[in-house]
Design a protein around this motif. Structure first.
Motif, PDB file in Angstrom:
ATOM      1  N   LEU A 122      -0.166   2.752 -11.652  1.00  9.21           N
ATOM      2  CA  LEU A 122      -1.424   2.187 -10.774  1.00  9.21           C
ATOM      3  C   LEU A 122      -1.635   0.769 -11.122  1.00  9.21           C
ATOM      4  O   LEU A 122      -2.183   0.171 -10.230  1.00  9.21           O
ATOM      5  N   THR A 123      -1.300   0.175 -12.052  1.00 10.07           N
ATOM      6  CA  THR A 123      -1.617  -1.318 -12.370  1.00 10.07           C
ATOM      7  C   THR A 123      -0.729  -2.136 -11.498  1.00 10.07           C
ATOM      8  O   THR A 123      -1.270  -3.250 -11.297  1.00 10.07           O
ATOM      9  N   GLY A 124       0.545  -1.730 -11.172  1.00 12.89           N
ATOM     10  CA  GLY A 124       1.394  -2.567 -10.334  1.00 12.89           C
ATOM     11  C   GLY A 124       1.837  -3.767 -11.172  1.00 12.89           C
ATOM     12  O   GLY A 124       2.460  -4.404 -10.657  1.00 12.89           O
ATOM     13  N   ILE A 125       1.907  -3.672 -12.443  1.00 13.75           N
ATOM     14  CA  ILE A 125       2.466  -4.864 -13.289  1.00 13.75           C
ATOM     15  C   ILE A 125       3.815  -4.859 -13.258  1.00 13.75           C
ATOM     16  O   ILE A 125       4.733  -3.871 -13.265  1.00 13.75           O
ATOM     17  N   GLU A 183       0.735  -1.232   0.011  1.00 14.37           N
ATOM     18  CA  GLU A 183       0.015  -0.088  -0.091  1.00 14.37           C
ATOM     19  C   GLU A 183       0.903   1.126  -0.171  1.00 14.37           C
ATOM     20  O   GLU A 183       0.527   2.307  -0.627  1.00 14.37           O
ATOM     21  N   LYS A 184       2.035   1.396   0.782  1.00 13.73           N
ATOM     22  CA  LYS A 184       2.712   2.504   0.714  1.00 13.73           C
ATOM     23  C   LYS A 184       3.495   2.586  -0.549  1.00 13.73           C
ATOM     24  O   LYS A 184       3.570   3.879  -1.137  1.00 13.73           O
ATOM     25  N   GLY A 185       3.771   1.631  -1.486  1.00 14.30           N
ATOM     26  CA  GLY A 185       4.251   1.698  -2.674  1.00 14.30           C
ATOM     27  C   GLY A 185       3.281   2.287  -3.847  1.00 14.30           C
ATOM     28  O   GLY A 185       3.595   3.249  -4.539  1.00 14.30           O
ATOM     29  N   ARG A 186       2.094   1.639  -3.459  1.00 11.01           N
ATOM     30  CA  ARG A 186       1.146   2.189  -4.360  1.00 11.01           C
ATOM     31  C   ARG A 186       0.723   3.792  -4.178  1.00 11.01           C
ATOM     32  O   ARG A 186       0.691   4.590  -5.109  1.00 11.01           O
ATOM     33  N   MET A 187       0.643   4.181  -3.000  1.00 13.50           N
ATOM     34  CA  MET A 187       0.504   5.441  -2.509  1.00 13.50           C
ATOM     35  C   MET A 187       1.563   6.573  -3.210  1.00 13.50           C
ATOM     36  O   MET A 187       1.391   7.872  -3.527  1.00 13.50           O
ATOM     37  N   LEU A 188       2.819   5.970  -3.043  1.00  9.47           N
ATOM     38  CA  LEU A 188       4.031   6.648  -3.440  1.00  9.47           C
ATOM     39  C   LEU A 188       3.778   6.854  -5.149  1.00  9.47           C
ATOM     40  O   LEU A 188       4.103   8.073  -5.805  1.00  9.47           O
ATOM     41  N   CYS A 189       3.397   5.955  -5.588  1.00  9.93           N
ATOM     42  CA  CYS A 189       2.952   6.080  -7.106  1.00  9.93           C
ATOM     43  C   CYS A 189       1.796   6.850  -7.437  1.00  9.93           C
ATOM     44  O   CYS A 189       1.883   7.625  -8.400  1.00  9.93           O
ATOM     45  N   ILE A 190       0.817   6.851  -6.715  1.00  7.71           N
ATOM     46  CA  ILE A 190      -0.098   7.953  -6.761  1.00  7.71           C
ATOM     47  C   ILE A 190       0.380   9.300  -6.557  1.00  7.71           C
ATOM     48  O   ILE A 190      -0.307  10.165  -7.568  1.00  7.71           O
ATOM     49  N   GLU A 220       7.956  -3.370  -4.640  1.00  4.08           N
ATOM     50  CA  GLU A 220       7.205  -4.466  -4.054  1.00  4.08           C
ATOM     51  C   GLU A 220       5.547  -4.201  -4.730  1.00  4.08           C
ATOM     52  O   GLU A 220       5.040  -4.979  -4.910  1.00  4.08           O
ATOM     53  N   HIS A 221       5.430  -3.073  -4.906  1.00  6.65           N
ATOM     54  CA  HIS A 221       4.051  -2.557  -5.528  1.00  6.65           C
ATOM     55  C   HIS A 221       3.879  -3.063  -7.027  1.00  6.65           C
ATOM     56  O   HIS A 221       2.802  -3.762  -7.486  1.00  6.65           O
ATOM     57  N   PHE A 222       5.064  -3.219  -7.682  1.00  6.74           N
ATOM     58  CA  PHE A 222       5.151  -3.716  -8.930  1.00  6.74           C
ATOM     59  C   PHE A 222       5.243  -5.219  -9.175  1.00  6.74           C
ATOM     60  O   PHE A 222       6.382  -5.857  -9.622  1.00  6.74           O
ATOM     61  N   THR A 223       4.352  -6.015  -8.512  1.00 12.54           N
ATOM     62  CA  THR A 223       4.712  -7.354  -8.481  1.00 12.54           C
ATOM     63  C   THR A 223       3.586  -8.372  -9.085  1.00 12.54           C
ATOM     64  O   THR A 223       3.436  -9.368  -9.143  1.00 12.54           O
ATOM     65  N   ASN A 224       2.482  -7.544  -9.602  1.00 15.51           N
ATOM     66  CA  ASN A 224       1.366  -8.274 -10.360  1.00 15.51           C
ATOM     67  C   ASN A 224       1.830  -8.715 -11.812  1.00 15.51           C
ATOM     68  O   ASN A 224       2.767  -8.173 -12.313  1.00 15.51           O
ATOM     69  N   THR A 225       1.101  -9.704 -12.151  1.00 19.79           N
ATOM     70  CA  THR A 225       1.454 -10.207 -13.479  1.00 19.79           C
ATOM     71  C   THR A 225       0.058 -10.147 -14.306  1.00 19.79           C
ATOM     72  O   THR A 225      -1.085  -9.988 -13.708  1.00 19.79           O
TER      73      THR A 225
END
Length: 115
Positions: A49-52, A6-13, A106-111
């Motif tokens: 925001l995708t986190g891919i 969540e922290k990584g996503r917030m930084l990306c936002i 760590e936020h960018f671990t989606n496939t």
């Protein structure tokens, strides 16, 4: 999309909000609408925001490339382009952050699932 940090996503936002805000500010200063700048800012924000996996590196490369392309003109005309020089430095900082910050990585671990 879900995220693993969540922290990584917030930084990306925050980085995405900066990019969109920068595009709007440049339109105000430049006195006209720039579709390309808007598309790039919104596209990079959506991509983050995708986190891919590995999208962070692509976004960082675009940010740094744009900053480096405009760097010589911003330095040579520093009296009138000091704001753009600061934007370029922040862009490079955001690019570095996207590549090295552990929460962002760590936020960018989606496939991509092909279901």
């Amino acid at each position: 999309m879900s995220t693993n940090n969540e922290k990584g996503r917030m930084l990306c936002i925050i980085i995405g909000a900066y990019l969109i805000g920068k595009a709007v500010l440049n339109m105000i200063i430049g006195g006209g609408f720039s579709l390309i700048d808007t598309i790039i800012a919104v596209g990079l924000t959506c991509a983050m925001l995708t986190g891919i996996k590995f999208v962070n590196y692509a976004v960082a490369a675009v940010l740094v490339l744009i900053a480096v392309i405009h760097l010589p003109a911003n330095i040579s005309n520093i009296d009138s382009n000091w704001l753009y020089l600061i934007e370029g430095i922040i862009d490079i900082g955001c690019g570095v952050l996207l590549c090295v910050h552990s929460d962002i990585k760590e936020h960018f671990t989606n496939t991509i699932n092909n279901n």
